[in-house]
Design a protein around this motif. Structure first.
Motif, PDB file in Angstrom:
ATOM      1  N   GLN A  99       3.303 -10.116   9.364  1.00 30.93           N
ATOM      2  CA  GLN A  99       4.043  -8.987   9.650  1.00 30.93           C
ATOM      3  C   GLN A  99       3.795  -7.844   8.767  1.00 30.93           C
ATOM      4  OE1 GLN A  99       8.119  -9.797   9.665  1.00 30.93           O
ATOM      5  NE2 GLN A  99       8.229 -10.444  11.991  1.00 30.93           N
ATOM      6  N   VAL A 100       3.986  -6.617   9.242  1.00 29.68           N
ATOM      7  CA  VAL A 100       3.692  -5.540   8.232  1.00 29.68           C
ATOM      8  C   VAL A 100       4.926  -4.545   8.530  1.00 29.68           C
ATOM      9  CG1 VAL A 100       2.187  -3.379   7.790  1.00 29.68           C
ATOM     10  CG2 VAL A 100       1.190  -5.836   8.528  1.00 29.68           C
ATOM     11  N   MET A 101       5.417  -4.310   7.391  1.00 34.10           N
ATOM     12  CA  MET A 101       6.611  -3.128   7.467  1.00 34.10           C
ATOM     13  C   MET A 101       6.280  -1.979   6.860  1.00 34.10           C
ATOM     14  SD  MET A 101       9.270  -4.903   8.409  1.00 34.10           S
ATOM     15  CE  MET A 101      10.473  -3.802   8.214  1.00 34.10           C
ATOM     16  N   SER A 102       6.664  -0.746   7.699  1.00 34.28           N
ATOM     17  CA  SER A 102       6.380   0.490   7.043  1.00 34.28           C
ATOM     18  C   SER A 102       7.689   1.321   6.603  1.00 34.28           C
ATOM     19  CB  SER A 102       5.620   1.127   8.507  1.00 34.28           C
ATOM     20  OG  SER A 102       5.600   2.638   8.114  1.00 34.28           O
ATOM     21  N   ASN A 103       7.485   2.425   5.750  1.00 31.26           N
ATOM     22  CA  ASN A 103       8.601   2.994   5.475  1.00 31.26           C
ATOM     23  C   ASN A 103       8.662   3.977   6.579  1.00 31.26           C
ATOM     24  OD1 ASN A 103       6.242   4.758   5.205  1.00 31.26           O
ATOM     25  ND2 ASN A 103       7.628   6.111   3.985  1.00 31.26           N
ATOM     26  N   ARG A 104       7.945   3.898   7.942  1.00 28.32           N
ATOM     27  CA  ARG A 104       8.371   4.693   8.922  1.00 28.32           C
ATOM     28  C   ARG A 104       9.143   4.244  10.082  1.00 28.32           C
ATOM     29  NH1 ARG A 104       6.208  10.134   8.393  1.00 28.32           N
ATOM     30  NH2 ARG A 104       5.227  10.148   6.236  1.00 28.32           N
ATOM     31  N   SER A 105       9.431   2.923   9.999  1.00 27.62           N
ATOM     32  CA  SER A 105      10.043   2.010  10.917  1.00 27.62           C
ATOM     33  C   SER A 105      11.124   1.067  10.171  1.00 27.62           C
ATOM     34  CB  SER A 105       9.248   1.440  11.739  1.00 27.62           C
ATOM     35  OG  SER A 105       9.889   0.501  12.723  1.00 27.62           O
ATOM     36  N   PHE A 151       2.970  -6.002   3.427  1.00 28.28           N
ATOM     37  CA  PHE A 151       2.202  -7.060   4.259  1.00 28.28           C
ATOM     38  C   PHE A 151       3.232  -8.539   3.791  1.00 28.28           C
ATOM     39  CE2 PHE A 151      -0.740  -4.048   4.025  1.00 28.28           C
ATOM     40  CZ  PHE A 151      -1.333  -4.022   5.076  1.00 28.28           C
ATOM     41  N   ASN A 152       3.565  -9.202   4.888  1.00 27.07           N
ATOM     42  CA  ASN A 152       4.251 -10.547   4.640  1.00 27.07           C
ATOM     43  C   ASN A 152       3.102 -11.623   5.462  1.00 27.07           C
ATOM     44  OD1 ASN A 152       5.463 -13.037   5.142  1.00 27.07           O
ATOM     45  ND2 ASN A 152       7.415 -11.930   4.972  1.00 27.07           N
ATOM     46  N   VAL A 202      -4.776  -1.922   8.931  1.00 23.96           N
ATOM     47  CA  VAL A 202      -3.788  -1.349   9.340  1.00 23.96           C
ATOM     48  C   VAL A 202      -3.718   0.047   8.456  1.00 23.96           C
ATOM     49  CG1 VAL A 202      -1.202  -1.508   9.160  1.00 23.96           C
ATOM     50  CG2 VAL A 202      -2.428  -3.551   9.721  1.00 23.96           C
ATOM     51  N   ASP A 203      -3.771   1.185   8.964  1.00 23.61           N
ATOM     52  CA  ASP A 203      -3.773   2.301   8.275  1.00 23.61           C
ATOM     53  C   ASP A 203      -2.386   2.978   7.988  1.00 23.61           C
ATOM     54  OD1 ASP A 203      -2.760   3.672  10.472  1.00 23.61           O
ATOM     55  OD2 ASP A 203      -4.449   4.527  11.338  1.00 23.61           O
ATOM     56  N   TYR A 228       0.987  -0.967  -0.100  1.00 24.61           N
ATOM     57  CA  TYR A 228       0.070   0.127   0.096  1.00 24.61           C
ATOM     58  C   TYR A 228       0.898   1.284   0.166  1.00 24.61           C
ATOM     59  CZ  TYR A 228      -2.792   3.736   2.058  1.00 24.61           C
ATOM     60  OH  TYR A 228      -3.565   4.828   2.306  1.00 24.61           O
ATOM     61  N   VAL A 229       0.617   2.009  -0.824  1.00 25.07           N
ATOM     62  CA  VAL A 229       1.413   3.278  -0.767  1.00 25.07           C
ATOM     63  C   VAL A 229       0.367   4.633  -1.062  1.00 25.07           C
ATOM     64  CG1 VAL A 229       3.054   4.840  -2.156  1.00 25.07           C
ATOM     65  CG2 VAL A 229       3.167   2.361  -2.283  1.00 25.07           C
ATOM     66  N   MET A 230       0.660   5.507  -0.092  1.00 28.15           N
ATOM     67  CA  MET A 230      -0.112   6.821  -0.171  1.00 28.15           C
ATOM     68  C   MET A 230       0.838   8.175  -0.107  1.00 28.15           C
ATOM     69  SD  MET A 230      -1.425   9.665   1.652  1.00 28.15           S
ATOM     70  CE  MET A 230      -2.486  10.580   2.124  1.00 28.15           C
ATOM     71  N   GLU A 231       0.484   8.828  -1.165  1.00 24.13           N
ATOM     72  CA  GLU A 231       1.246  10.110  -1.425  1.00 24.13           C
ATOM     73  C   GLU A 231       0.306  11.420  -1.369  1.00 24.13           C
ATOM     74  OE1 GLU A 231       4.995   9.703  -3.624  1.00 24.13           O
ATOM     75  OE2 GLU A 231       3.776   8.118  -4.731  1.00 24.13           O
ATOM     76  N   ARG A 232       0.935  12.306  -0.527  1.00 28.11           N
ATOM     77  CA  ARG A 232       0.147  13.553  -0.543  1.00 28.11           C
ATOM     78  C   ARG A 232       1.155  15.030  -0.812  1.00 28.11           C
ATOM     79  NH1 ARG A 232       0.273  18.383   1.190  1.00 28.11           N
ATOM     80  NH2 ARG A 232      -1.584  19.394   1.818  1.00 28.11           N
TER      81      ARG A 232
END
Length: 186
Positions: A64-70, A58-59, A108-109, A41-45
């Motif tokens: 597990q879920v990985m985020s570009n924030r962590s 998502f794995n 998962v938001d 999932y990608v959201m850009e603003r």
């Protein structure tokens, strides 16, 4: 039914006086045995104010879920049927086709928070959109308080595509996204 790769995207471009806001969301997922499994999932603003970009990966094997924030997997309680902010719409379409009237999706938001999105059907309604007049099924998101409101309209003639989403807080409109055009790629 075998596993099939799917994509769902959304774009908006709002300009009003000195305000400018461009957003895009994109999800890749598997459609498997009538179910939806999010992959990314990608959201850009961009626009007035700070630019933002959120990504989730998502794995399902590792849950597990990985985020570009962590740099570490998100600390969430993985639930069966977990969705992102786009794929729950695809899952809701399938559930509408199956005749469901009440919906509850673990989400998962974009910021990596786990929550539930609950909806109930209000009835049918013909609405006028930039796309044209469309016969829809109207749904309401169920919140724990009356402060927030969200309504969604799905078009059975378009395989239950989400054609309008309205959100407000304390009766004041926050946004009203309406279908202008759509394209189905095979």
């Amino acid at each position: 039914m075998s596993e099939q790769g799917c994509e769902l995207s959304y774009k908006s471009d709002i300009k009003w006086m000195i305000f400018n806001d461009k957003r895009s969301e994109h999800a890749e997922f598997y459609c498997e045995n009538g179910d939806i499994k999010p992959l990314s999932y990608v959201m850009e603003r961009t626009g007035t104010g700070p630019d933002r970009k959120y990504t989730l990966n998502f794995n399902h094997n590792k849950k597990q879920v990985m985020s570009n924030r962590s740099k570490y997997p998100l600390e969430i309680n993985w639930e069966t049927g977990v969705q992102d902010l786009m794929t729950y719409q695809a899952k809701m379409r399938l559930d509408l086709m199956a005749g469901k009237k009440v919906f509850d999706y673990p989400i998962v938001d974009k910021k990596g928070k786990a929550r539930h999105y609950k909806f109930e059907i209000l009835g049918t309604e013909t609405i006028t959109l930039p796309y044209g007049n469309v016969e829809t099924i109207k749904a309401k998101r169920v919140y724990n308080s009356d402060k927030r409101q969200a309504l969604a309209w799905f078009a059975p003639s378009m395989d239950y595509l989400l054609v309008r989403m309205w959100k407000g807080e304390k009766g004041v409109e926050q946004f009203d996204v309406q279908l202008k055009s759509y394209e189905v790629k095979k």
